[in-house]
Design an enzyme around this catalytic site. Sequence first.
Site, PDB file in Angstrom:
ATOM      1  N   GLU A   1       0.827  -1.217   0.000  1.00  0.00           N
ATOM      2  CA  GLU A   1       0.000   0.000   0.000  1.00  0.00           C
ATOM      3  C   GLU A   1       0.857   1.260   0.000  1.00  0.00           C
ATOM      4  O   GLU A   1       0.690   2.150   0.840  1.00  0.00           O
ATOM      5  CB  GLU A   1      -0.958  -0.008   1.198  1.00  0.00           C
ATOM      6  CG  GLU A   1      -2.001  -1.105   1.090  1.00  0.00           C
ATOM      7  CD  GLU A   1      -3.125  -1.030   2.123  1.00  0.00           C
ATOM      8  OE1 GLU A   1      -2.927  -0.389   3.161  1.00  0.00           O
ATOM      9  OE2 GLU A   1      -4.193  -1.610   1.878  1.00  0.00           O
TER      10      GLU A   1
ATOM     11  N   GLU B   1      -5.465  -8.465  -1.045  1.00  0.00           N
ATOM     12  CA  GLU B   1      -6.137  -8.256   0.236  1.00  0.00           C
ATOM     13  C   GLU B   1      -7.587  -7.947  -0.072  1.00  0.00           C
ATOM     14  O   GLU B   1      -7.877  -7.127  -0.945  1.00  0.00           O
ATOM     15  CB  GLU B   1      -5.562  -7.058   1.003  1.00  0.00           C
ATOM     16  CG  GLU B   1      -4.273  -7.325   1.702  1.00  0.00           C
ATOM     17  CD  GLU B   1      -3.815  -6.148   2.556  1.00  0.00           C
ATOM     18  OE1 GLU B   1      -4.669  -5.424   3.116  1.00  0.00           O
ATOM     19  OE2 GLU B   1      -2.593  -5.955   2.659  1.00  0.00           O
TER      20      GLU B   1
HETATM   21  P1  P53 Z   1      -7.188  -3.111   9.389  1.00  0.00           P
HETATM   22  C1  P53 Z   1      -6.803   1.359   5.906  1.00  0.00           C
HETATM   23  C2  P53 Z   1      -7.609   1.269   4.780  1.00  0.00           C
HETATM   24  C3  P53 Z   1      -7.417   0.250   3.878  1.00  0.00           C
HETATM   25  C4  P53 Z   1      -6.405  -0.669   4.075  1.00  0.00           C
HETATM   26  O1  P53 Z   1      -6.909  -3.057   7.822  1.00  0.00           O
HETATM   27  C5  P53 Z   1      -5.588  -0.578   5.178  1.00  0.00           C
HETATM   28  C6  P53 Z   1      -5.782   0.445   6.103  1.00  0.00           C
HETATM   29  C7  P53 Z   1      -4.938   0.547   7.318  1.00  0.00           C
HETATM   30  O2  P53 Z   1      -5.728   0.356   8.445  1.00  0.00           O
HETATM   31  O3  P53 Z   1      -4.544  -1.413   5.397  1.00  0.00           O
HETATM   32  C8  P53 Z   1      -4.476  -2.715   4.846  1.00  0.00           C
HETATM   33  O4  P53 Z   1      -6.205  -4.078   9.943  1.00  0.00           O
HETATM   34  C9  P53 Z   1      -3.110  -3.249   5.220  1.00  0.00           C
HETATM   35  C10 P53 Z   1      -3.142  -4.365   6.227  1.00  0.00           C
HETATM   36  C11 P53 Z   1      -4.346  -4.186   7.119  1.00  0.00           C
HETATM   37  C12 P53 Z   1      -5.594  -4.343   6.283  1.00  0.00           C
HETATM   38  O5  P53 Z   1      -5.611  -3.393   5.235  1.00  0.00           O
HETATM   39  O6  P53 Z   1      -7.017  -1.752   9.873  1.00  0.00           O
HETATM   40  O7  P53 Z   1      -2.328  -3.625   4.116  1.00  0.00           O
HETATM   41  O8  P53 Z   1      -1.923  -4.390   6.909  1.00  0.00           O
HETATM   42  O9  P53 Z   1      -4.370  -5.052   8.209  1.00  0.00           O
HETATM   43  C13 P53 Z   1      -6.889  -4.225   7.059  1.00  0.00           C
HETATM   44  O10 P53 Z   1      -8.584  -3.625   9.531  1.00  0.00           O
END
Ligand code: P53
Length: 489
Positions: free
Chosen positions: A197, A387
Amino acid sequence: MSFKEGFFWGGATAANQCEGAWNVDGRGPAMTDVTTGGSVKESRMITYIDKDGKPGKAGRGMKIPEGVKYAVLDTELYPNHDGIDFYHYYKEDIALFAEMGFKMFRMSISWSRLYPRGDEEIPNEKGIEFYRNVFKECQKHNIEPLVTIWHFDTPLYLEENYGGWTNRKLIEFYERFARTCFKEYKGLVKYWLTFNEINNTVMFLEMFGNKATDEMYKDGYQILHNQLVASARAVQAGHEIDSENMIGCMICGITFYPGTCDPKDILLNRHTWEKGIFYCGDVQCKGKYGTYAKRLWAEHNVKLDITEQDLIDLKNGTVDMYSFSYYMSNNVTTHDTKDMVGGNFSAGARNEYLTYSDWGWALDPDGLQYYLEMIYDRYEKPLLVVENGLGAFDTVEVDGSIHDPYRIDYYREHIKAMEKAVNNGVDLIAYTTWGCIDLVSAGTGEMRKRYGFIYVDKHDDGTGTMARSRKDSFYWYKKVIGSNGADLE
Ligand code: P53
């Protein structure tokens, strides 16, 4: 029957959110190790000790006072210190992934496990060995690793002593780290992502709080430039070390929509795509900054430090594939809206056609189809959804079972959306769902924001046995993979 043969079904994790063992076998600390837990309403805090030895905290993304030293305080809990102890459970976890039929496992390498400070010449053997064991375990189960070289975890020493990624020195250190990965794991790993990201640095500047100053933009764009050059150098090194390597970028994919059909909203929406999404992807896929970059810099009076050699590196270091995360869409508008959504960060105006997760993230599978088609048309490179998932509260029943139909529904709709994009000509090669096993949330530091097919008995107060168990979605995903995406019931 839309997904091609050999499609990479699987799941994704990141070192700092699952490994734990934060100070074991010579690993050095990273920023996440001085970051406390938080929640949907309360920001995670960075902890430090000031010049007089007094402890203090600052919200993530805020400037910490001059002259303080990052520190672990006895009074706080640091969820990333333990993670889910993947460091000791990896064999069991990979066996569970194999039971589901995973073809691909996305994970990251903790930089400070290989280079505890980040600026050493010689890597830490114990760190090298750990990942070699993990990759061998994957090989044993015929699971292809997809390795993120940097997933939000610059060694803390580099943050403190070099000023982090605003310093060009980091390009060198990162390149050394990446070369070590390519050399050590040649033959075991073929699929790589340079920066997780990468676009967040600028895209989220205004999402986590107040208006960002020009100074913050200057740092943001310089960090991105340095990382883009580092990425391009890593791509070149990776190809030189093993021509079989497939190396990708990784973009936080948010599908932006204009909030109204006011032409001003349409224009703002286009500019939001440029600033948030295309800015990095264009450099990494096309080898040069987009035509709009000068406008973006001028908006904040940014003068970047770019060398001639940087431009050559960017040109020679384009990626082989484009990967992205996808969780939600956002509405952008120039109009005043009271109805804003978002939990731990601002996610724009509410979209009346969508529903939202408990953390305020818009549930929008059509947005995934839109993103896939838009990006494939722009770059015509193989795409990977690396993801996608639903952070939700799970309940363990008295008999130990975990019924998570909401997660199954979420995945079913997103897989259908991918299928439509594939039928429309998109070359999609992989789908690794986020947090295939419960892990620490990056945004909030919570355990109870669970994503996994596999439940981990670990809780926000630090308690738990770390025992693993299968949720209903585990059996469902196994069926999906077994039928190559045909059986979604
Ligand atoms: P969490 C924000 C918005 C979209 C993706 O996020 C994001 C974030 C950061 O919070 O991060 C990605 O754990 C990232 C992962 C993360 C996952 O999305 O906040 O690549 O490390 O865990 C989900 O629910």
